[in-house]
Write an enzyme that holds these catalytic residues in place. Structure first.
Site, PDB file in Angstrom:
ATOM      1  N   ARG A   1     -13.685  -8.895   0.809  1.00 48.35           N
ATOM      2  CA  ARG A   1     -12.256  -8.608   0.663  1.00 48.35           C
ATOM      3  C   ARG A   1     -11.432  -9.854   0.997  1.00 48.35           C
ATOM      4  NH1 ARG A   1     -10.122  -3.500   0.713  1.00 48.35           N
ATOM      5  NH2 ARG A   1      -8.268  -4.724   0.187  1.00 48.35           N
TER       6      ARG A   1
ATOM      7  N   GLN B   1      -9.790  -4.084  -3.830  1.00 48.03           N
ATOM      8  CA  GLN B   1     -11.118  -3.623  -3.431  1.00 48.03           C
ATOM      9  C   GLN B   1     -12.143  -3.923  -4.524  1.00 48.03           C
ATOM     10  OE1 GLN B   1     -12.163  -2.043  -0.454  1.00 48.03           O
ATOM     11  NE2 GLN B   1     -14.114  -2.597  -1.375  1.00 48.03           N
TER      12      GLN B   1
ATOM     13  N   HIS C   1      -7.075   0.728  -6.705  1.00 51.46           N
ATOM     14  CA  HIS C   1      -7.266  -0.187  -5.572  1.00 51.46           C
ATOM     15  C   HIS C   1      -7.876  -1.492  -6.102  1.00 51.46           C
ATOM     16  CE1 HIS C   1      -7.544  -1.556  -1.592  1.00 51.46           C
ATOM     17  NE2 HIS C   1      -8.419  -0.725  -1.067  1.00 51.46           N
TER      18      HIS C   1
ATOM     19  N   ASP D   1     -17.285   6.861  -1.789  1.00 47.66           N
ATOM     20  CA  ASP D   1     -16.085   6.703  -0.966  1.00 47.66           C
ATOM     21  C   ASP D   1     -15.824   8.048  -0.309  1.00 47.66           C
ATOM     22  OD1 ASP D   1     -13.693   5.781   0.145  1.00 47.66           O
ATOM     23  OD2 ASP D   1     -12.553   5.849  -1.731  1.00 47.66           O
TER      24      ASP D   1
ATOM     25  N   CYS E   1     -16.352   1.293   0.064  1.00 48.68           N
ATOM     26  CA  CYS E   1     -15.210   0.424   0.380  1.00 48.68           C
ATOM     27  C   CYS E   1     -14.825   0.494   1.854  1.00 48.68           C
ATOM     28  CB  CYS E   1     -14.025   0.792  -0.505  1.00 48.68           C
ATOM     29  SG  CYS E   1     -13.395   2.462  -0.195  1.00 48.68           S
TER      30      CYS E   1
ATOM     31  N   ARG F   1       0.895  -1.177   0.000  1.00 48.13           N
ATOM     32  CA  ARG F   1       0.000   0.000   0.000  1.00 48.13           C
ATOM     33  C   ARG F   1       0.918   1.207   0.000  1.00 48.13           C
ATOM     34  NH1 ARG F   1      -5.403   1.153   3.392  1.00 48.13           N
ATOM     35  NH2 ARG F   1      -6.063  -0.208   1.707  1.00 48.13           N
TER      36      ARG F   1
HETATM   37  N1   CP Z   1     -11.272  -0.583   1.915  1.00 47.50           N
HETATM   38  C1   CP Z   1     -10.022  -0.613   2.376  1.00 47.50           C
HETATM   39  O1   CP Z   1      -9.044  -0.785   1.648  1.00 47.50           O
HETATM   40  O2   CP Z   1      -9.933  -0.463   3.727  1.00 47.50           O
HETATM   41  P1   CP Z   1      -8.601  -0.276   4.569  1.00 47.50           P
HETATM   42  O3   CP Z   1      -8.060   1.093   4.273  1.00 47.50           O
HETATM   43  O4   CP Z   1      -9.052  -0.398   5.990  1.00 47.50           O
HETATM   44  O5   CP Z   1      -7.617  -1.336   4.182  1.00 47.50           O
HETATM   45  N1  NVA Z   2      -9.986   6.442  -1.398  1.00 46.58           N
HETATM   46  C1  NVA Z   2      -9.626   5.993  -0.083  1.00 46.58           C
HETATM   47  C2  NVA Z   2      -9.796   4.518   0.028  1.00 46.58           C
HETATM   48  C3  NVA Z   2      -9.493   3.935   1.363  1.00 46.58           C
HETATM   49  C4  NVA Z   2      -9.645   2.456   1.385  1.00 46.58           C
HETATM   50  C5  NVA Z   2      -8.184   6.405   0.206  1.00 46.58           C
HETATM   51  O1  NVA Z   2      -7.336   6.284  -0.689  1.00 46.58           O
HETATM   52  O2  NVA Z   2      -7.909   6.846   1.313  1.00 46.58           O
END
Ligand code: CP
Ligand code: NVA
Length: 300
Positions: free
Chosen positions: A287, A131, A128, A219, A259, A101
């Site tokens: 997930r 997701q 992502h 989101d 998400c 990440r």
């Molecule tokens: N939806 C998602 O990726 O959640 P987290 O940021 O908690 O991993």
């Molecule tokens: N769009 C959000 C998704 C979190 C899972 C972010 O990038 O923070």
């Protein structure tokens, strides 16, 4: 193979992952699955916080008989300036896969370029994909199909929106995005979706996007990394809240997706999030099942 963009998979590849995810969900706990990833290790690098992605990766590896290592970006030597290529090369000598990440999409691309083992995008600022596989799994569970589904995205044209656009193009879904001016989806993603055969309508009016939709997705308005713009974003996004009035424009059987994490009272109301149209907890659970299928595909 890597999973850096959802478009790294073909439509057939996505359906294979989803079929396997359904099976893994249906037969969760079956002892036969405990040896699927026996002896395999996954390095899971996190430059940003996570609940669902981290837990799903770690539990998935354990359930399938493997092992995941949580590696915080700031604790790795990466945080002290060790290069991404060196990190990728060294980790490749230890583990069978790398999930990351990252703040910048270029980091995951560079990891993928220099890693000898598969690399999984666990969220970047651009996409992502993990997701979106869970989201597709959830849509298929609810509607029995993906092709032709009418999907509305309301709010920020962010990483999750970008991956949804590409998935819609690949799977033949009809997608409409409503974002405030200046916060629409990435131009290159829209062009790529077009080249994959699926145009996406980008509109300004949320009710127009939601009209007749079977899936209404949103989101946060302030993604990780956007915190410095919080005040201007909150001002711009007000009319883009997913609430009961907006949902009234969708089909009666429409589902609402998010998400998570949600900012209740901003992009979505409690009433919608906890209401009968919400598929959000199934989406979250999926997930786990979908990432197991991804790990099996890439690590076996
Ligand atoms: N939806 C998602 O990726 O959640 P987290 O940021 O908690 O991993
Ligand atoms: N769009 C959000 C998704 C979190 C899972 C972010 O990038 O923070």
């Amino acid at each position: 193979m890597n999973l850096i963009s959802i478009a790294d998979l073909s439509a057939e590849g996505i359906l294979e992952v989803l079929d396997r995810a359904d099976e893994l969900k249906e037969r969760r706990g079956d002892p036969a699955f405990r040896s699927v990833l026996a002896g395999k290790s996954l390095a899971a690098i996190f430059e940003k916080p996570s609940t669902r992605t981290r837990v799903s990766l770690e539990v998935a590896m354990t359930d399938l008989g493997g092992h995941a290592l949580y590696l915080s970006g700031k604790d790795l030597q990466l945080g002290r300036g060790e290069t991404i290529p060196d990190t990728a090369r060294v980790l490749s000598r230890f583990v069978h896969g790398i999930a990351a990440r990252v703040r910048s999409h270029s980091t995951i691309v560079e990891l993928g370029r220099h890693s000898a083992v598969p690399v999984i995008n666990a969220l970047s600022d651009l996409e992502h994909p993990c997701q979106i596989l869970a989201d597709l799994m959830t849509m298929r569970e609810r509607f029995g199909r993906l092709s032709g589904l009418k999907v509305a995205w309301v709010g920020d044209g962010n990483n999750v929106c970008n991956s949804t656009i590409l998935a819609s193009a690949l799977m033949g879904m009809e997608m409409r995005v409503a974002s405030p001016p200046g916060y629409g989806p990435n131009r290159k993603i829209l062009d790529l979706a077009e080249s994959l055969g699926g145009g996406v309508a980008v509109v300004a009016d949320p009710a127009e996007a939601v009209c007749g939709a079977e899936v209404v997705s949103t989101d946060t308005w302030i993604s990780m990394g956007d915190e410095a713009e919080a005040a201007e974003r909150l001002a711009a996004f007000g009319p883009y809240q997913v609430n009961s009035d907006l949902l009234a424009h969708a089909k009666p059987e429409a589902i609402v997706m998010h998400c998570l994490p949600a900012h209740r009272g901003q992009e979505i109301t409690d009433e919608v999030m906890d209401g009968p149209s919400s598929a959000i907890l199934d989406q979250s659970e999926n997930r786990l099942h979908s990432v197991k299928a991804v790990l099996e595909w890439l690590l076996v």
